[in-house]
Design a protein around this motif. Structure first.
Motif: not given
Length: 317
Positions: A148-149, A221-236
């Motif tokens: 649900a989270t 990272r706090p337990k029970g949270t969602v990591y927002l990964d925007f770093v995987q945007v880039g050449k290669g």
């Protein structure tokens, strides 16, 4: 050591030698390399539009998913001359690599025969590899995160993007998370696109501070949270292609889904997210696609960034 058993397969006008079709790749499920090849051929008409002209990285498991696999960017030895390739630097700091371009069913069957379970592709297409044609925010649930989270965070992302005129797409990762995807007009550089991906992630965190984190260090990272990964945007950088299988029990598939599926997830009481994602797997996805098609096919609407960024500056500041 026994010689590999070879079978000739006719695919798209090519004659392809495939080997060891009865090799079990998913020990607890019994799926074989033959099943993997059959799956990728069955979904080729929906998968290939997402992969064509994108440099391909293979995640190979020739001894099954319980044994160590490896990532392969360089073209493998013995590559058939008819398989298209592109030579480019994987980043601004690396030597040139010759990548496979998986543009047709025969190439798809060829890489499946290599026990390439997972197919990772670039955010851009040849010949315009310097301009990505989508942004992706990876919603990565941490320890203790409920289904649900995860769904609530994805729906918050959809709501915030709607305020700036964007209707995003969503797919399962095939693991435990979700990918929120924004198609782009292919005319923006990597730095500009990555900056906008960060802006989106920070906005989601602003509206869901207790359910999300931007901390790249897992231990913090706090337990029970969602990591927002925007770093995987880039050449290669790569992402798991839509309809790619994953090297996990149940042979789950990274599945484009309708937002109604995410709304349904929010109403469920599952304490973890991964079991839900196995609903889409190597056994049922071909049938689902034959019945309903690719939910992204008519929804892939590329956006220009100028009006979106102007709206974001006005509404998100």
């Amino acid at each position: 050591m026994a010689a590999s058993v070879k079978t000739q397969l006719a695919v798209g006008g090519r004659s392809l030698a495939v080997t060891n079709l009865d090799k079990v790749l998913w020990p607890r499920d019994g799926y074989t390399k033959g099943d993997l090849i059959a799956y990728y051929r069955a979904v080729a008409q929906w998968l290939l539009p997402h992969m064509q002209r994108r440099p391909l990285t293979l995640e190979r498991y020739p001894n099954g998913i319980d044994q160590a696999g490896w990532w392969e960017k360089h073209i493998p030895k013995g590559l058939p001359e008819w398989v298209p390739t592109v030579k480019t630097a994987a980043s601004t700091r690396h030597e040139q690599i010759e990548f496979i371009l998986c543009d047709d069913e025969a190439t798809l069957a060829y890489v499946a025969n290599l026990a390439a379970v997972v197919l990772h592709v670039w955010y851009s297409r040849e010949p315009t590899l310097e301009v990505p044609d989508f942004i992706l925010i990876d919603l990565d649930p941490g320890e203790g995160c409920t289904l649900a989270t995860l769904a609530q965070v994805a729906l918050a992302a959809r709501a915030e993007l709607a305020t700036v005129g964007i209707t995003p797409l969503v797919k399962t990762t095939g693991g435990s998370g979700l990918h929120v995807v924004v198609p782009l007009e292919p005319r923006y550089g990597w730095d500009q696109v990555k900056a906008f991906a960060e802006l989106i992630a920070r906005r989601i965190h602003d509206v869901e501070p207790d359910r999300t984190t931007l901390d790249r260090t897992i231990a913090r990272r706090p337990k029970g949270t969602v990591y927002l990964d925007f770093v995987q945007v880039g050449k290669g950088k790569t992402y798991v292609a839509p309809f790619s299988v994953r090297a996990r029990d149940g042979a789950p598939v990274s599945m484009p889904i309708a937002w109604s599926e995410v709304e349904a997830m929010r109403r469920k009481r599952a304490k973890s997210t991964a079991p839900e994602m196995t609903r889409w797997n190597i056994s049922n996805v071909p049938r689902l696609l034959a019945k309903d098609g690719d939910p992204w096919s008519k929804a892939w609407q590329p956006y220009g960034l100028e009006p979106v960024i102007a709206a974001a500056r006005s509404l998100w500041s």
